[in-house]
Design a protein around this motif. Structure first.
Motif, short mmCIF file in Angstrom:
data_model
loop_
_atom_site.label_atom_id
_atom_site.label_comp_id
_atom_site.label_asym_id
_atom_site.label_seq_id
_atom_site.Cartn_x
_atom_site.Cartn_y
_atom_site.Cartn_z
N ALA A 212 0.83 -1.21 0.00
CA ALA A 212 0.00 0.00 0.00
C ALA A 212 0.87 1.25 0.00
N TYR A 213 0.34 2.30 -0.63
CA TYR A 213 1.02 3.60 -0.69
C TYR A 213 0.04 4.68 -0.25
N GLY A 214 0.47 5.49 0.73
CA GLY A 214 -0.38 6.55 1.25
C GLY A 214 0.12 7.92 0.85
N PRO A 215 -0.46 8.98 1.41
CA PRO A 215 -0.03 10.34 1.11
C PRO A 215 1.47 10.51 1.40
N GLY A 216 2.15 11.27 0.54
CA GLY A 216 3.57 11.53 0.73
C GLY A 216 4.49 10.42 0.27
N VAL A 231 -8.00 5.96 2.46
CA VAL A 231 -8.79 5.16 3.39
C VAL A 231 -8.03 4.95 4.69
N ASP A 232 -6.70 5.12 4.65
CA ASP A 232 -5.86 4.92 5.83
C ASP A 232 -4.76 5.97 5.81
N ASN A 233 -4.73 6.82 6.84
CA ASN A 233 -3.71 7.86 6.93
C ASN A 233 -2.45 7.40 7.65
N GLU A 234 -2.39 6.15 8.03
CA GLU A 234 -1.26 5.64 8.80
C GLU A 234 -0.39 4.67 7.99
N ILE A 235 -0.50 4.70 6.69
CA ILE A 235 0.33 3.82 5.85
C ILE A 235 1.79 4.25 5.93
N GLU A 236 2.67 3.31 6.22
CA GLU A 236 4.08 3.62 6.35
C GLU A 236 4.68 3.97 4.99
N GLU A 237 5.52 5.02 4.99
CA GLU A 237 6.17 5.43 3.76
C GLU A 237 7.36 4.52 3.45
#
Length: 322
Positions: A212-216, A231-237
């Motif tokens: 998964a890829y989140g913001p940033g 859907v998830d703001n806690e995805i690790e970069e």
């Protein structure tokens, strides 16, 4: 959006060569207009501050350019300079860059062939992303600039690189118009994504596994630039994404699931069952509303940072909210 003029003047300094008029001692008369025109020759170089912070003297309007990045091949075409490209490092080009197929490839992005590059006698070399590790070696051959794309500042990064190319090839007016068009298209996509109020999960599919890829993050452009709600703001970069399970996807239950098939992008074994055939995925809202969208791997994974690519990306995600 960035202040285009400020960026351009900050990163580009024109270098002028002044020739002495050769007056003998005691001469005080002012030179004629004709003499002045001869004393200030036309500019021949520009000083470019590239995306990596290097300051490089680049010949103005170079005729022979080696481009070792698909995104920058895309940008060269977008400003009408594809005929200047004499060398690439991309034997397998995305469909929207097929015009470059007849051009010789000097090795690969990860291993540039220096002998082939030297033999091509380029006036300018452009690296970015995967090829940027060869910067020092290539700088010994010809002026080299790094136009790596910043995925966390996608539109600003594209605009800055287009302005650098505009200063080199004297296409400022065309680039200003192009950037304005991109910004207008992006504003419209942002508006539609916000109005949809649909949660989104961006993921990479690789031989049955998911990340998964989140913001940033590397593919956070879906959220950061295009405006889709994560859907998830806690995805690790991580460059390779955060490893997730099918159960995770169900627990998050996004309205939209965007997928990049990395296996297909690199020409690997694509015989693994697609994500939507998994019974857990079939319980998700995205599956049940036909909102699982496979994105073009050649654009998202192999040609990031180009104008044409950016438009392909915007078009593909916009289909999820039509």
């Amino acid at each position: 959006m960035i202040n285009r003029q400020l960026v351009r003047w900050t990163m580009v300094l024109s270098s002028l060569a002044l020739v002495g008029c050769g007056q003998t001692e005691g001469e005080t008369s002012a030179p004629s207009t004709g003499q002045l025109e001869q004393e200030v020759p036309e500019e021949t170089v520009v000083l470019i501050e590239d995306a990596a912070g290097n300051s490089v003297e680049v010949p103005k309007n170079p005729q022979r350019v080696a481009v070792f990045d698909n995104g920058q091949l895309d940008n060269m075409a977008s400003i009408g300079m594809e005929d200047r490209v004499v060398l690439t490092a991309s034997p397998n080009l995305p469909e929207h860059l097929s015009n470059y197929e007849a051009i010789e490839a000097a090795g690969s992005f990860f291993e540039i062939d220096l002998e082939v590059t030297n033999a091509a006698e380029p006036d300018l070399i452009i690296v970015a992303g995967r090829s940027s590790s060869a910067y020092d070696d290539l700088s010994d051959i010809a002026p080299t600039i790094d136009l790596s794309n910043d995925s966390t500042q996608y539109i600003d990064s594209i605009s800055a690189n287009l302005n650098r190319l505009a200063a080199i090839f004297e296409t400022e007016e065309e680039v200003d118009s192009l950037i304005s068009e991109l910004e207008s298209e992006l504003d419209e996509l942002n508006r539609r994504a916000e109005e949809s109020d649909m949660t989104t999960l961006m993921a990479m599919y690789n031989e049955g596994s998911l990340s998964a890829y989140g913001p940033g993050s590397r593919f956070g452009v879906v959220h950061d630039a295009f405006g889709f709600m994560p859907v998830d703001n806690e995805i690790e970069e991580s460059n390779h994404g955060m490893e997730i399970s099918y159960e995770y996807v169900l627990s998050m239950d996004p309205d939209i699931l965007f997928l990049i098939d990395r296996t297909a992008a690199i020409g690997g074994d694509t015989s693994a069952a697609p994500v939507e055939e998994n019974p857990i995925i079939q319980e998700t809202q995205a599956y049940q509303t036909d909102s699982i969208h496979y994105l073009s791997p050649s654009a998202w994974y192999l040609a990031e940072g180009g104008v044409g690519t950016f438009r392909i990306m915007m078009q593909e995600v916009s289909e999820a909210i039509e």
